[in-house]
Structure formats: structure tokens, C-alpha cells
Design a protein around this motif. Structure first.
Motif, PDB file in Angstrom:
ATOM      1  N   UNK A  27       0.790  -1.230   0.000  1.00 21.15           N
ATOM      2  CA  UNK A  27       0.000   0.000   0.000  1.00 21.15           C
ATOM      3  C   UNK A  27       0.825   1.285   0.000  1.00 21.15           C
ATOM      4  N   UNK A  28       1.837   1.349   0.846  1.00 21.94           N
ATOM      5  CA  UNK A  28       2.482   2.640   1.103  1.00 21.94           C
ATOM      6  C   UNK A  28       3.197   3.245  -0.097  1.00 21.94           C
ATOM      7  N   UNK A  29       3.970   2.497  -0.876  1.00 18.31           N
ATOM      8  CA  UNK A  29       4.599   3.135  -2.038  1.00 18.31           C
ATOM      9  C   UNK A  29       3.575   3.744  -2.996  1.00 18.31           C
ATOM     10  N   UNK A  30       2.484   3.021  -3.227  1.00 15.60           N
ATOM     11  CA  UNK A  30       1.461   3.531  -4.139  1.00 15.60           C
ATOM     12  C   UNK A  30       0.767   4.763  -3.558  1.00 15.60           C
ATOM     13  N   UNK A  31       0.371   4.697  -2.279  1.00 13.39           N
ATOM     14  CA  UNK A  31      -0.276   5.844  -1.645  1.00 13.39           C
ATOM     15  C   UNK A  31       0.661   7.034  -1.569  1.00 13.39           C
ATOM     16  N   UNK A  32       1.928   6.761  -1.381  1.00 10.31           N
ATOM     17  CA  UNK A  32       2.927   7.831  -1.335  1.00 10.31           C
ATOM     18  C   UNK A  32       3.001   8.548  -2.672  1.00 10.31           C
ATOM     19  N   UNK A  33       2.982   7.798  -3.749  1.00 16.95           N
ATOM     20  CA  UNK A  33       2.990   8.411  -5.081  1.00 16.95           C
ATOM     21  C   UNK A  33       1.751   9.275  -5.276  1.00 16.95           C
ATOM     22  N   UNK A  34       0.586   8.756  -4.852  1.00 20.37           N
ATOM     23  CA  UNK A  34      -0.646   9.528  -4.992  1.00 20.37           C
ATOM     24  C   UNK A  34      -0.573  10.831  -4.201  1.00 20.37           C
TER      25      UNK A  34
END
Length: 450
Positions: A27-34
């Protein structure tokens, strides 16, 4: 990659450590990009101002109002948006938010007057409403309270990364594309930084799951471990008498006090984010690319501070003093920058301290609402805190712009932000439920290996 250190889990919690790191990796890498995309679309207007002020006749006070009016639209729709996320699910609602805000953000390239600038900034706020508190709520569906300070710190790295990446990127876009196909550099900036939000929204719909119970990338035992832990945590909050209904959040004085702290810290963060390119320019840096590189320095420092403070807070199970001290340190950085405005090196150091204190304090503070509220109350409480906090995002940029236009100096605006951060830190120290929650929730405390 390991997001959560092994020291936060006892020797008998090897499985839990692996499962929560698996979730964090998903989750975190993707949410971080968002979040990087989100923050870029909020603050790229600071760089656009360096050119568009002349092109459309945008004064300092008008820019400060337009930059801040985003948050009025944002705040109006924040609580309804978070309740809608809880009702319709994260993947649908986050995708909807991103696609609409990306289109509106790109539409800023067409503004030709102050009024159009105000309207589109207001619409951008409405479009993006709920993303930030929605992600905070979404993370409570996956991680127990004792891990959330580090999780929030990693997510809030999006602010720091957007400063590190966004400054040089924005400067490069405006300098490189200026005049291409008859468009100004600031028009290219809005277009090229708006498109990723639309793409991210489409991907979100297919990539995210609404909670661990529906996550096919977890096996049955892993899903059971996470769901059972969250159910037990909710039961503990109910047994301790913590609010669970929508009205409980509105009646809880602790939530309102947390919102004041959020107002001060978030206001300081956005005030600096919107005005940092102009502040650096006033220090004598006129090259757009070099300006962008210098504005990345405070956010680089902040990214380190957030991880260190978040890890320390989780390890010791303490939130109140960590947040308050960060607020006081951030205020000191603002004062230092204002006092030494004639020295670009000391001033930039002060700004780095200010951004580090504000963002590290935010990361720790956002671990709290999920520990004192549950269910609809958590959704409403998180949104309420974000709503009031984002009013700081309106207030501080406007104050800085108004003071700068009135006095032709930005120092007094920095002092005003410093005073607000001190107030936020003091309010944090008097919140009554924090000490109660630590006594009532022994099962939520972090477990440290010996």
C-alpha cells in the motif's frame, strides 16, 4: 523492503511483523505516489506565480487569496467526502477524487484573470476534498493504532517528496517549455502536473482494496490475523467508552483540540509550501531551476525528521510531547528565518527546521484520532480535524501575502505562523483524553523486544 522495524514487535510476533510489512509494501509506495501528485497539484501554484503574476496581473494579496481559497472549497466537502468513502469504499471514492481533481488542476492553464483563478482554485478544493483524510481513514482499516505513527510518517513523506521533487521539476518545466506551442511555462506546469492525477485515479480503482477482508493478495491466515486484531482494537475502544457514532466525534472536545493543533501545523506547512519559491527568490535566487533545487532542501530535511520522530514515537508509545516539541521547534525555525532574512544561508536553515518540525509533528499527531474514535466517529473526526486544519492552509498563505504586500517584507508573516505553531503545541499539551487513552488501552501500546 522493510517499512516497520523488527524492534517494534516481540520475538513471538514474527508473523505479525511479516504480515504488516507485506501490507505496508503493497500500500504505502502507491499511496505515497498519490500523495506526491496531490501535493504537487496543491502547491505548484507557488511556482506558477513567478510567471503568471505578470501574464494575468496577479498581485501578492490576490495570489495569497487564490492560493488559500482552495481550502475553503476543500473544507466545505471534507466531512461528506469521508463519510462517502466509508459508505462506497476506498477504491471507488479515491479514484473519483483523483480523476476530477486532475482535470480541474490541468484546467488552471486556461485562466486569464484573477476571478477565473479564484474560481478554479475553489473548484480544485471541492474536487480534491476528502483525499487526505480519506487516506488517513483508509490506513486505519489496515494497521493497528500502535503502528500508525510510523505509517503516517511514511505517508506524509509525500509532502516532503513533493517538495524535493516538485521544486526542481516545476522550475525545469517552466524554464524548458516556456513558449512551446504558444503556451507560457506556467500553463505547461498546470497541464503536465495535472495529468498524473487522472492516471493515478484510474489505477487506484484496479489496485486498491477496501480493506484486509477483501485483499486477495493476503492468504486466509494473514487476513484473519489483521481483521481479528482490528476487531479486538475496536472492542477495546468501545469498552473504554470511546465514541463510535458520527455525533460522538462532534461532541468530543479532544477532537476539536486536536483540530486546532492540526490547524497550526498544517497552516505552517502550506504557508511555507506556497511561498517558499518567492521567499527563495527574494533571497536573490532568480534562476527558476536553481530556485527549485534550493526549495527542495527544507523538504529533504523534513523527510528524515518525519521517519526518525515517527519511529521514536511508536517505540515509546508517546504522542503528546512528540507533537508539541515538534511544533515548538518548527516555530523556532520560522523565527530564525525571519530574524536572519538578510542571510540566505541561515534563513534557509531556519526554513528547513520549520518544515521539519511541522511535518514531523503532523505525522505523530495523525496517529491519534484512530485510537480515541471508531466507526463513523473515526471517519467524521478525521475529516473534522482535516477540515479545520486545512483552514490553516487558507489562512496562512493569505496572511503571508497580505503582510508582504503591506510591508514589502515576509518576516512578519513568518512570525505570525510561528505564533500559531506555538499555540498548537500548547493546545496539544492540555488535551485530556491522551493520558486517559494510554491508561485505558494497554493492549494498544507498542511491544518492544528486549
Amino acid at each position: 523492503m522493510v517499512f516497520l522495524p523488527r524492534s517494534n514487535f516481540s520475538e513471538s510476533q514474527e508473523t505479525e511483523w511479516r504480515v504488516y510489512n507485506k501490507i505496508a509494501m503493497r500500500l504505502l509506495p502507491f499511496l505515497l505516489i498519490l500523495y506526491v501528485i496531490s501535493f504537487l497539484d496543491r502547491v505548484n501554484v507557488g511556482f506558477a506565480k513567478l510567471q503568471m503574476s505578470v501574464d494575468i496581473g496577479l498581485g501578492d494579496a490576490a495570489f495569497g487569496f487564490g492560493a488559500g481559497v482552495f481550502f475553503l472549497g476543500y473544507c466545505v466537502c471534507e466531512i461528506p467526502s469521508n463519510l462517502a468513502l466509508q459508505r462506497f469504499g476506498a477504491k471507488i471514492w479515491i479514484a473519483r477524487i483523483m480523476v476530477v481533481w486532475g482535470l480541474v488542476s490541468a484546467g488552471l492553464m486556461f485562466v486569464t484573470s484573477e476571478t477565473q483563478f479564484y474560481v478554479l482554485r475553489f473548484l480544485l478544493g471541492i474536487s480534491e476534498a476528502g483525499f487526505y483524510p480519506g487516506i488517513i481513514l483508509f490506513l486505519t482499516y489496515w494497521f493497528p493504532a500502535r503502528l500508525r505513527s510510523q505509517i503516517c510518517a511514511i505517508f506524509f513523506l509525500g509532502i516532503a517528496f513533493s517538495g524535493v521533487i516538485g521544486g526542481p521539476l516545476s522550475g525545469w518545466i517552466m524554464q524548458t517549455f516556456s513558449g512551446a506551442y504558444g503556451l507560457h511555462g506556467w500553463q505547461w506546469l498546470f497541464l503536465l502536473e495535472g495529468i498524473p492525477a487522472v492516471v493515478g485515479g484510474v489505477i487506484s480503482f484496479f489496485y486498491l482494496e477496501d480493506g484486509p477482508a477483501k485483499a486477495k493478495w493476503l492468504d486466509a491466515s494473514e487476513r484473519a490475523l489483521v481483521v481479528d486484531a482490528l476487531v479486538a482494537e475496536e472492542a477495546g475502544k468501545r469498552a473504554a467508552g470511546y465514541g463510535h457514532r458520527f455525533i460522538d466525534a462532534l461532541r468530543d472536545a479532544n477532537v476539536w483540540l486536536l483540530a486546532i493543533t492540526n490547524f497550526s501545523l498544517l497552516g505552517g506547512t502550506y504557508g511555507l509550501s506556497f511561498w517558499l519559491p518567492q521567499i527563495v527568490k527574494d533571497l536573490g535566487v532568480n534562476n527558476l531551476l536553481f530556485n527549485g533545487l534550493l526549495t527542495a532542501i527544507p523538504f529533504t530535511c523534513a523527510s528524515i525528521a518525519m521517519i526518525v520522530v515517527g519511529k521514536h514515537s511508536d517505540r515509546h508509545g508517546e504522542r503528546k510531547w512528540h507533537t508539541a516539541i515538534c511544533a515548538f521547534v518548527g516555530a523556532g525555525g520560522l523565527v530564525l528565518s525571519g530574524l536572519f532574512g538578510f542571510n540566505p544561508y541561515i534563513s534557509l536553515f531556519g526554513l528547513s527546521v520549520a518544515v521539519s518540525g511541522a511535518l514531523a509533528g503532523l505525522a505523530v499527531m495523525w496517529a491519534l484520532p484512530g485510537t480515541i474514535l471508531g466507526g463513523a466517529a473515526a471517519a467524521a473526526g478525521i475529516a473534522l480535524m482535516a477540515t479545520i486544519g486545512n483552514l490553516g492552509g487558507y489562512t496562512m498563505p493569505f496572511i503571508l501575502g497580505w503582510v508582504k504586500q503591506l510591508t514589502h517584507q515576509v518576516e512578519f508573516g513568518l512570525y505570525a505562523m510561528a505564533a500559531m505553531m506555538v499555540i498548537g503545541g500548547l493546545v496539544m499539551l492540555v488535551i485530556p483524553k491522551l493520558n486517559q487513552s494510554r491508561r485505558a488501552e494497554p493492549t494498544f501500546a507498542p511491544v518492544v523486544s528486549r
